[in-house]
Scaffold this motif. Structure first.
Motif, PDB file in Angstrom:
ATOM      1  N   LEU A  10       0.829  -1.211   0.000  1.00 23.16           N
ATOM      2  CA  LEU A  10       0.000   0.000   0.000  1.00 23.16           C
ATOM      3  C   LEU A  10       0.864   1.262   0.000  1.00 23.16           C
ATOM      4  O   LEU A  10       0.532   2.242  -0.658  1.00 23.16           O
ATOM      5  CB  LEU A  10      -0.943   0.010   1.206  1.00 23.16           C
ATOM      6  CG  LEU A  10      -2.003  -1.091   1.228  1.00 23.16           C
ATOM      7  CD1 LEU A  10      -2.996  -0.855   2.365  1.00 23.16           C
ATOM      8  CD2 LEU A  10      -2.752  -1.179  -0.089  1.00 23.16           C
ATOM      9  N   VAL A  45      -8.985  -0.846   1.752  1.00 22.42           N
ATOM     10  CA  VAL A  45      -8.250  -0.529   2.983  1.00 22.42           C
ATOM     11  C   VAL A  45      -7.702   0.897   2.906  1.00 22.42           C
ATOM     12  O   VAL A  45      -7.834   1.685   3.837  1.00 22.42           O
ATOM     13  CB  VAL A  45      -7.101  -1.540   3.214  1.00 22.42           C
ATOM     14  CG1 VAL A  45      -6.292  -1.155   4.442  1.00 22.42           C
ATOM     15  CG2 VAL A  45      -7.643  -2.945   3.360  1.00 22.42           C
ATOM     16  N   MET A  48      -9.720   3.839   3.835  1.00 17.08           N
ATOM     17  CA  MET A  48      -9.930   4.096   5.253  1.00 17.08           C
ATOM     18  C   MET A  48      -8.698   4.742   5.899  1.00 17.08           C
ATOM     19  O   MET A  48      -8.688   4.995   7.092  1.00 17.08           O
ATOM     20  CB  MET A  48     -10.208   2.778   6.002  1.00 17.08           C
ATOM     21  CG  MET A  48     -11.379   1.991   5.485  1.00 17.08           C
ATOM     22  SD  MET A  48     -12.917   2.897   5.713  1.00 17.08           S
ATOM     23  CE  MET A  48     -13.088   2.771   7.496  1.00 17.08           C
ATOM     24  N   CYS A  49      -7.661   4.957   5.115  1.00 15.63           N
ATOM     25  CA  CYS A  49      -6.423   5.490   5.679  1.00 15.63           C
ATOM     26  C   CYS A  49      -6.277   6.962   5.356  1.00 15.63           C
ATOM     27  O   CYS A  49      -6.900   7.476   4.434  1.00 15.63           O
ATOM     28  CB  CYS A  49      -5.204   4.743   5.112  1.00 15.63           C
ATOM     29  SG  CYS A  49      -5.211   2.988   5.496  1.00 15.63           S
ATOM     30  N   GLY A  50      -5.402   7.595   6.097  1.00 11.88           N
ATOM     31  CA  GLY A  50      -5.150   9.000   5.813  1.00 11.88           C
ATOM     32  C   GLY A  50      -4.487   9.670   6.981  1.00 11.88           C
ATOM     33  O   GLY A  50      -4.061   9.013   7.927  1.00 11.88           O
ATOM     34  N   LEU A  51      -4.359  10.962   6.877  1.00  8.52           N
ATOM     35  CA  LEU A  51      -3.780  11.725   7.967  1.00  8.52           C
ATOM     36  C   LEU A  51      -4.781  11.684   9.105  1.00  8.52           C
ATOM     37  O   LEU A  51      -5.874  12.230   8.994  1.00  8.52           O
ATOM     38  CB  LEU A  51      -3.539  13.167   7.506  1.00  8.52           C
ATOM     39  CG  LEU A  51      -2.689  14.018   8.432  1.00  8.52           C
ATOM     40  CD1 LEU A  51      -1.325  13.400   8.654  1.00  8.52           C
ATOM     41  CD2 LEU A  51      -2.577  15.425   7.896  1.00  8.52           C
ATOM     42  N   PRO A  52      -4.449  11.026  10.177  1.00  9.71           N
ATOM     43  CA  PRO A  52      -5.470  10.770  11.198  1.00  9.71           C
ATOM     44  C   PRO A  52      -6.016  12.063  11.795  1.00  9.71           C
ATOM     45  O   PRO A  52      -5.314  13.041  11.931  1.00  9.71           O
ATOM     46  CB  PRO A  52      -4.738   9.936  12.228  1.00  9.71           C
ATOM     47  CG  PRO A  52      -3.574   9.377  11.499  1.00  9.71           C
ATOM     48  CD  PRO A  52      -3.186  10.426  10.517  1.00  9.71           C
ATOM     49  N   GLY A  53      -7.227  11.994  12.145  1.00 11.43           N
ATOM     50  CA  GLY A  53      -7.918  13.129  12.703  1.00 11.43           C
ATOM     51  C   GLY A  53      -9.388  12.801  12.702  1.00 11.43           C
ATOM     52  O   GLY A  53     -10.150  13.300  13.502  1.00 11.43           O
ATOM     53  N   GLY A  54      -9.756  11.920  11.786  1.00  7.38           N
ATOM     54  CA  GLY A  54     -11.111  11.410  11.797  1.00  7.38           C
ATOM     55  C   GLY A  54     -12.070  12.212  10.936  1.00  7.38           C
ATOM     56  O   GLY A  54     -13.175  11.755  10.639  1.00  7.38           O
ATOM     57  N   ILE A  60      -7.579   9.503   2.574  1.00  7.88           N
ATOM     58  CA  ILE A  60      -7.259   9.347   1.158  1.00  7.88           C
ATOM     59  C   ILE A  60      -8.565   9.180   0.396  1.00  7.88           C
ATOM     60  O   ILE A  60      -9.459   8.468   0.853  1.00  7.88           O
ATOM     61  CB  ILE A  60      -6.361   8.105   0.954  1.00  7.88           C
ATOM     62  CG1 ILE A  60      -5.008   8.328   1.619  1.00  7.88           C
ATOM     63  CG2 ILE A  60      -6.196   7.774  -0.522  1.00  7.88           C
ATOM     64  CD1 ILE A  60      -4.126   7.094   1.655  1.00  7.88           C
TER      65      ILE A  60
END
Lengths: 317, 328
Positions: A10, A45, A48-54, A60
């Motif tokens: 990934l 998958v 569901m990923c990215g720069l966390p913060g919600g 992405i």
């Protein structure tokens, strides 16, 4: 598949998809050596990923409808993964050997490119050739002529030092592919005499002459089998003294049994009787017995003839 | 479950990569969604394992503190320049051979490595297309089971131990793997004999065990290694003169030079001066039977005759005449 493998993939896939906007699912799957189904699972998958913060904007973005519908991938909002990871040592070392194989098989600009690509990889990864490959590829000029004949669909005459029969032959062939299997290079060609595919070791092709005729199309050349060539019906069993057990490393053994008394029983496939004769002549009295009985008679005859010939020249000793 | 773990590891990577400063544990726990609902103990265990996983993949997770003079909780970061593949440009021709190189390895353990490497290059904008080289099919696989563990230990510079030639236990520092003539060899420093040695992989029996820490030795430079490999390989340094029947025994003929014969030869034979390996000369010459006769030196001639009488002793007792052989 482990999580580590998927994570590594990934982390390469994001910059790949950024660099290839609108790439097809099939193309991307092939680039990563996975099925289309796995690729879509990967995208699910990543989505569901990215720069966390919600917050939704942090993740992405992938157009999953286009990916599953039209089979086209659009990915955005992933600026933090613009370059792939560095190579691991194992990746670098494995690819460097593969480039050595390509350099050994090619000539001219392709060989120069394989060498310069390896040099750049070494610089970028800090790795060097830890695995040394030396390929029996024969003469550069022979390989060059064969490559030209393959590209131009031309028939050739080889000067070939056949090992099995221990003599030079001059087969006319339509060359199809140059293959390398385990550090030995071969020519796959259609033999006009045999009307069948034949495999020639490149280092035993002494000369190639381009003929006037164009070669015919015989379909795809067969792949070399894995391991030893073993397409013969003949078989012998040779019992060897303990000191001769090295033989199994150098000759195509079908089966090996170590006997309690230290001797070794080796089963060999025999395609050419002359090959067995040469083996028995080479091993001399390190052979205890050969089965079936009589399989060693030709070797004995050859030994006798050699002794007589020598004695005619030099007198009996 | 696996997908959730992948997601967590990718998110952790992105978080640590995006921050220039060390990210404290508490902040990590708060930010990565998958950590949020874990108990203290569970979080600590999961986070430790995740860090180990990333490091095992070669992702450089650094530990440190932003405040030099305060003993606060350690934080973590991934320095972008340590993580990213440095800029590299390949010409079209180089991209083409890289594409072919990716198809070389046949065994999964190494083929996976080259595929991953190629995926990274593609992600860096390289387009490896080997289609112009389709007349070439280089394939490589190493059958010996010892290859994978030795390769890994060599890359990690870890000492290994294995059983050689069915008995002796050897402790060595693996320097280089050599693939040649369909055989695989290990060039290594033998710790017991305190000298470089070459080992044939097919003679390594059973498991190869690694021990000691990585980076526990430094191999000599390539030139010295090349010299060792040369010294340990078979040399041809024995000059002989042979009578060889025309078109026969090509392997000997091609290596030799035509020479004026010291005696009159049977028709169809010519004399060649050939350089052989002293240990193999007798067996090699004998293998060609009546197509090759030793002219010089006389001792070699006698040795070949003795060897051939050995062949007769094994296979020739039953019949006196050679006719049976010629019927084949």
């Amino acid at each position: 598949m482990t999580s580590q493998e998927q994570v590594a993939r990934l982390l390469a896939m994001v910059p790949y998809l950024r660099a290839n906007p609108g790439v097809g699912v099939a193309t991307a799957a092939e680039a990563f050596g996975i099925t289309r189904k796995q690729l879509v699972a990967d995208l699910n998958v990543l989505w569901m990923c990215g720069l966390p913060g919600g917050l939704p904007d942090d993740l992405i973005e992938i157009d999953m409808d286009a990916a599953t519908g039209e089979g086209i991938i659009h990915l955005s909002n992933a600026d933090y993964l613009s370059r792939p990871m560095r190579f691991t040592a194992d990746e670098a070392v494995s690819l460097l050997v593969a480039l050595q194989a390509v350099a050994e098989m090619t000539t001219g600009p392709s060989r120069a490119a394989a060498r310069s690509a390896a040099e750049k990889l070494s610089q970028v990864t800090g790795q060097q050739d830890l695995i040394w490959l030396s390929v029996s590829t024969g003469d550069d000029r022979v390989r060059e002529t064969l490559a030209a004949a393959i590209a131009g669909h031309q028939r050739v005459r080889l000067t070939y030092d056949g090992a099995a029969r221990g003599r030079t032959t001059y087969p006319e062939v339509d060359p199809a592919e140059i293959q390398m299997r385990d550090s030995i290079a071969y020519l796959q060609a259609w033999s006009l005499e045999r009307q069948d595919w034949r495999t020639y070791r490149l280092d035993r092709i002494v000369d190639v002459v381009l003929l006037e005729q164009r070669g015919e199309d015989h379909g795809a050349a067969p792949e070399l089998p894995d391991g030893w060539f073993d397409n013969s019906d003949g078989e012998v069993t040779v019992d060897l003294v303990a000191e001769a057990s090295w033989v199994v490393d150098y000759y195509p053994a079908r089966g090996v049994v170590r006997n309690p008394d230290g001797s070794t029983s080796v089963r060999f496939a025999v395609a050419e009787p002359a090959w067995l004769d040469a083996l028995l002549l080479r091993l001399g009295d390190q052979v205890l017995t050969v089965t079936p009985t009589g399989a060693g008679e030709a070797a004995a005859a050859a030994a006798r003839e050699t002794i007589e010939r020598t004695e005619i020249l030099f007198g009996a000793s | 479950m696996a997908a959730r773990k992948t997601e967590r590891l990718v998110n952790l990577t992105i978080l640590l990569l995006s921050s220039r400063r060390y990210v404290p544990r508490a902040k990590i726990r708060e930010t990565v969604e998958a950590y949020r609902d874990l108990s203290d103990e569970n979080f600590n265990r999961t986070f430790e394992r995740d860090k180990d996983d990333l490091r095992a993949m070669g992702i450089p997770v650094e530990t440190g503190s932003n405040e030099r003079f305060f003993d606060d909780e350690p934080g973590y970061r991934i320095v972008r320049t340590d993580f990213e593949l440095p800029p590299c440009e390949f010409t079209g021709e180089e991209a083409m051979v890289l594409g072919l190189a990716a198809t070389v390895w046949q065994q999964a353990s190494v083929a996976d490595q080259t595929r991953q490497a190629l995926a990274k290059l593609r992600a860096a904008g390289v387009d490896p297309d080997p289609s112009r080289l389709r007349a070439l099919a280089p394939r490589l696989s190493v059958r010996e089971a010892a290859f994978d563990p030795l390769r890994e230990a060599m890359i990690e510079r870890q000492t290994v131990r294995f059983t050689y030639k069915g008995g002796q236990q050897r402790t060595v520092q693996p320097w280089r793997l050599v693939l040649r003539n369909s055989n695989s060899y290990l060039l290594a420093f033998d710790c017991d004999r305190q000298a470089p040695r070459i080992f044939k992989l097919s003679r390594i029996a059973g498991a190869v065990s690694r021990f000691g820490p990585p980076d526990s030795f430094v191999p000599p430079d390539n030139e010295a290694l090349g010299d060792y490999a040369e010294q340990l390989s078979i040399k041809s340094d024995f000059d002989v003169v042979l009578a060889i029947r025309s078109e026969r025994a090509p392997a000997l003929r091609r290596r030799g030079e035509l020479e004026h014969s010291p005696i009159e030869l049977p028709s169809g034979f010519e004399a060649y001066r050939v350089r052989l390996n002293q240990n193999n000369a007798v067996a090699e010459i004998a293998s060609y039977g009546p197509d090759v006769i030793v002219l010089e030196p006389a001792e070699l001639r006698a040795a070949v005759l003795a060897h051939l009488r050995g062949v007769l002793a094994v296979h020739g007792e039953a019949r006196e005449l050679s006719e049976t052989g010629e019927q084949r």
